[in-house]
Design an enzyme around this catalytic site. Structure first.
Site, PDB file in Angstrom:
ATOM      1  N   ASP A 167      -3.608  65.501 -27.153  1.00  0.00           N
ATOM      2  CA  ASP A 167      -4.492  65.767 -28.290  1.00  0.00           C
ATOM      3  C   ASP A 167      -3.673  66.056 -29.540  1.00  0.00           C
ATOM      4  O   ASP A 167      -2.533  66.519 -29.445  1.00  0.00           O
ATOM      5  CB  ASP A 167      -5.437  66.937 -28.000  1.00  0.00           C
ATOM      6  CG  ASP A 167      -6.652  66.884 -28.915  1.00  0.00           C
ATOM      7  OD1 ASP A 167      -7.601  66.144 -28.606  1.00  0.00           O
ATOM      8  OD2 ASP A 167      -6.629  67.537 -29.982  1.00  0.00           O
ATOM      9  N   TYR A 206      -8.372  71.698 -39.143  1.00  0.00           N
ATOM     10  CA  TYR A 206      -8.756  72.513 -37.988  1.00  0.00           C
ATOM     11  C   TYR A 206      -8.133  73.908 -38.092  1.00  0.00           C
ATOM     12  O   TYR A 206      -8.775  74.918 -37.786  1.00  0.00           O
ATOM     13  CB  TYR A 206      -8.327  71.826 -36.685  1.00  0.00           C
ATOM     14  CG  TYR A 206      -9.122  70.556 -36.438  1.00  0.00           C
ATOM     15  CD1 TYR A 206     -10.404  70.620 -35.900  1.00  0.00           C
ATOM     16  CD2 TYR A 206      -8.625  69.311 -36.786  1.00  0.00           C
ATOM     17  CE1 TYR A 206     -11.151  69.476 -35.705  1.00  0.00           C
ATOM     18  CE2 TYR A 206      -9.358  68.153 -36.596  1.00  0.00           C
ATOM     19  CZ  TYR A 206     -10.627  68.240 -36.056  1.00  0.00           C
ATOM     20  OH  TYR A 206     -11.376  67.116 -35.874  1.00  0.00           O
TER      21      TYR A 206
HETATM   22  O1  CP3 Z   1      -7.404  57.680 -25.034  1.00  0.00           O
HETATM   23  C1  CP3 Z   1      -7.142  58.514 -25.881  1.00  0.00           C
HETATM   24  O2  CP3 Z   1      -7.012  58.227 -27.092  1.00  0.00           O
HETATM   25  C2  CP3 Z   1      -7.013  59.935 -25.391  1.00  0.00           C
HETATM   26  C3  CP3 Z   1      -6.091  60.812 -26.133  1.00  0.00           C
HETATM   27  C4  CP3 Z   1      -6.705  61.503 -27.325  1.00  0.00           C
HETATM   28  C5  CP3 Z   1      -7.622  62.600 -27.285  1.00  0.00           C
HETATM   29  N1  CP3 Z   1      -7.809  63.059 -28.539  1.00  0.00           N
HETATM   30  C6  CP3 Z   1      -8.223  63.167 -26.054  1.00  0.00           C
HETATM   31  C7  CP3 Z   1      -9.410  64.034 -26.157  1.00  0.00           C
HETATM   32  C8  CP3 Z   1      -6.431  61.260 -28.669  1.00  0.00           C
HETATM   33  C9  CP3 Z   1      -5.582  60.156 -29.289  1.00  0.00           C
HETATM   34  C10 CP3 Z   1      -7.112  62.262 -29.425  1.00  0.00           C
HETATM   35  C11 CP3 Z   1      -7.004  62.380 -30.876  1.00  0.00           C
HETATM   36  C12 CP3 Z   1      -7.791  63.399 -31.578  1.00  0.00           C
HETATM   37  N2  CP3 Z   1      -8.131  64.658 -31.165  1.00  0.00           N
HETATM   38  C13 CP3 Z   1      -8.259  63.231 -32.911  1.00  0.00           C
HETATM   39  C14 CP3 Z   1      -7.992  62.028 -33.778  1.00  0.00           C
HETATM   40  C15 CP3 Z   1      -8.873  60.879 -33.433  1.00  0.00           C
HETATM   41  C16 CP3 Z   1     -10.266  60.995 -33.940  1.00  0.00           C
HETATM   42  O3  CP3 Z   1     -11.184  60.912 -33.119  1.00  0.00           O
HETATM   43  O4  CP3 Z   1     -10.434  61.103 -35.173  1.00  0.00           O
HETATM   44  C17 CP3 Z   1      -8.952  64.415 -33.258  1.00  0.00           C
HETATM   45  C18 CP3 Z   1      -9.642  64.675 -34.574  1.00  0.00           C
HETATM   46  C19 CP3 Z   1      -8.853  65.315 -32.151  1.00  0.00           C
HETATM   47  C20 CP3 Z   1      -9.367  66.712 -32.065  1.00  0.00           C
HETATM   48  C21 CP3 Z   1     -10.349  66.861 -30.974  1.00  0.00           C
HETATM   49  N3  CP3 Z   1     -10.063  66.815 -29.617  1.00  0.00           N
HETATM   50  C22 CP3 Z   1     -11.737  67.082 -31.104  1.00  0.00           C
HETATM   51  C23 CP3 Z   1     -12.483  67.192 -32.431  1.00  0.00           C
HETATM   52  C24 CP3 Z   1     -12.275  67.152 -29.809  1.00  0.00           C
HETATM   53  C25 CP3 Z   1     -13.711  67.451 -29.428  1.00  0.00           C
HETATM   54  C26 CP3 Z   1     -14.577  66.300 -29.703  1.00  0.00           C
HETATM   55  C27 CP3 Z   1     -14.490  65.280 -28.611  1.00  0.00           C
HETATM   56  O5  CP3 Z   1     -14.152  64.113 -28.921  1.00  0.00           O
HETATM   57  O6  CP3 Z   1     -14.767  65.660 -27.492  1.00  0.00           O
HETATM   58  C28 CP3 Z   1     -11.228  66.953 -28.890  1.00  0.00           C
HETATM   59  C29 CP3 Z   1     -11.316  66.930 -27.417  1.00  0.00           C
HETATM   60  C30 CP3 Z   1     -10.792  65.704 -26.721  1.00  0.00           C
HETATM   61  N4  CP3 Z   1      -9.588  65.089 -27.001  1.00  0.00           N
HETATM   62  C31 CP3 Z   1     -11.411  65.022 -25.635  1.00  0.00           C
HETATM   63  C32 CP3 Z   1     -10.549  63.985 -25.285  1.00  0.00           C
HETATM   64  C33 CP3 Z   1     -10.739  62.996 -24.175  1.00  0.00           C
HETATM   65  C34 CP3 Z   1     -12.720  65.419 -24.963  1.00  0.00           C
HETATM   66  C35 CP3 Z   1     -12.463  66.568 -24.070  1.00  0.00           C
HETATM   67  C36 CP3 Z   1     -13.125  66.513 -22.710  1.00  0.00           C
HETATM   68  O7  CP3 Z   1     -12.964  65.555 -21.933  1.00  0.00           O
HETATM   69  O8  CP3 Z   1     -13.790  67.506 -22.388  1.00  0.00           O
END
Ligand code: CP3
Length: 350
Positions: free
Chosen positions: A76, A152
């Site tokens: 992340d 954030y």
């Molecule tokens: O395949 C992939 O790209 C997975 C790796 C990855 C994740 N987050 C896993 C994740 C990557 C490249 C990210 C980038 C990320 N994280 C960004 C930039 C991309 C974008 O969407 O603009 C941002 C802003 C974040 C911060 C973040 N992480 C948020 C806002 C959240 C909650 C919202 C959501 O999408 O669930 C996360 C959690 C997150 N990061 C999850 C995953 C798979 C979901 C968590 C879960 O499975 O419970």
């Protein structure tokens, strides 16, 4: 075929690849039942990403299931926050929460930490992914751009406005620029450590680039991105992809950024982006909701994008992360349609 012939890496290097490469933003995720099965073994997201074998498992899933041309590390952008002194948690269904956000005027200085020591679990995940992936599949490492991470760190959680962060940008631009500089430095070192651990390309996510005025981005934020890329270039020469959500308001501002690949969202056409970046590689930019369309419409959108990207290498991708409700069949249709495209870039069309 080895990594040298990877269509994705050929495109990143500015060459027209043997076939159009495609991967998907947030491709390891909840839309895949196989992902949900691994996720269910962990009480929370942070313990999941701190387990390298589980990261390797879900990083490989979209490569095996969809046949995408690159894998992105499962981790992340917010991993840099705890070593910067933030108390970060991901609450079920709520997204990230920071209980001690940084506030303008609180006099707190962010520590310059050593990512090799503090974020070793991410670099261990890189090594586990590299060992588990097919040898011909490149692995993309990533981090957030300083502004997006600051959103954030200052606002303290999810949302779309980030009004406290924007207020700080206006009320004390030079103080805020120091925060961005510190994030830029640790992010460059963290990305370099990912390259060292085995990544073949690095993507910087500017997910909230589009929420500020172009002049503010240019004046206060852009220098931190340039600083990050310059520091990274001293440590590694693998390709750097700069993704900006909201790029349509900033393309003039971002034109000179020394990234190898510019990645954009769907609110502007690839032909307009091409006019700005010239023959440099472009990545993007399908609307994630396109995946719900009939497969014929998906194929049409793919040929249109292919025509619009003409004039330089193109890496097909979504314009933002895939949604949890995306149909896997629609995604397969998109990947297959990209792979069925003729290898030579067509003439520019509007
Ligand atoms: O395949 C992939 O790209 C997975 C790796 C990855 C994740 N987050 C896993 C994740 C990557 C490249 C990210 C980038 C990320 N994280 C960004 C930039 C991309 C974008 O969407 O603009 C941002 C802003 C974040 C911060 C973040 N992480 C948020 C806002 C959240 C909650 C919202 C959501 O999408 O669930 C996360 C959690 C997150 N990061 C999850 C995953 C798979 C979901 C968590 C879960 O499975 O419970």
């Amino acid at each position: 075929m080895g990594l040298a012939e990877s269509p994705f890496l050929q495109a990143c290097a500015g060459r027209i690849p043997s076939r159009t490469p495609v991967w998907i933003l947030r491709q390891a995720g909840r839309y895949l039942p196989e992902y949900r099965a691994v996720r269910s073994r962990f009480p929370d997201f942070l313990s999941f990403i701190r387990t390298p074998e589980a990261c390797a498992q879900v990083t490989c899933q979209p490569v095996d299931i969809l046949g995408v041309d690159a894998a992105i590390l499962f981790s992340d952008i917010l991993t840099v926050l705890p070593p910067l002194g933030f108390d970060l948690a991901f609450r079920e269904g709520e997204g990230p929460r920071i209980s001690n956000p940084l506030r303008s005027g609180d006099g707190r200085e962010l520590p310059l930490f050593d990512p090799v020591a503090e974020l070793g679990y991410v670099h261990d995940a890189v090594r586990a992914c590299r060992a588990a992936l097919p040898p011909r599949t490149p692995l993309i490492g990533f981090a957030g751009a300083p502004w997006t991470v600051a959103c954030y760190a200052v606002d303290g959680g999810g949302g779309k406005e980030f009004s406290r962060t924007r207020a700080w940008l206006h009320s004390d631009p030079s103080g805020f620029a120091k925060v961005l500089e510190r994030i830029a430095d640790v992010t460059a070192d963290h990305l370099a450590a990912q390259a060292q651990a085995g990544c073949q390309a690095l993507q910087i996510f500017e997910s909230w680039g589009g929420i500020v005025a172009p002049s503010d981005y240019r004046r206060v934020i852009l220098p931190s991105v340039e600083r990050l890329i310059a520091r990274l270039r001293e440590r590694t020469d693998i390709p750097v992809i700069f993704y900006c959500n909201g790029a349509s308001t900033l393309l003039g501002v971002l034109d000179g950024l020394p990234a190898d690949v510019m990645a954009i969202d769907w609110r502007m056409s690839l032909s307009v982006a091409r006019a700005h970046v010239g023959p440099r590689p472009l990545q993007g930019n399908f609307d994630p909701c396109l995946l719900h369309a009939p497969h014929d419409a998906i194929r049409k959108a793919v040929s249109l994008a292919h025509a619009q990207a003409a004039g330089g290498p193109w890496i097909a991708n979504l314009g933002h992360g895939i949604m949890p409700d995306a149909p896997v069949a629609g995604l397969k249709a998109l990947v297959d349609a990209v792979h069925a495209l003729p290898p030579v870039v067509a003439e520019i069309e509007d």
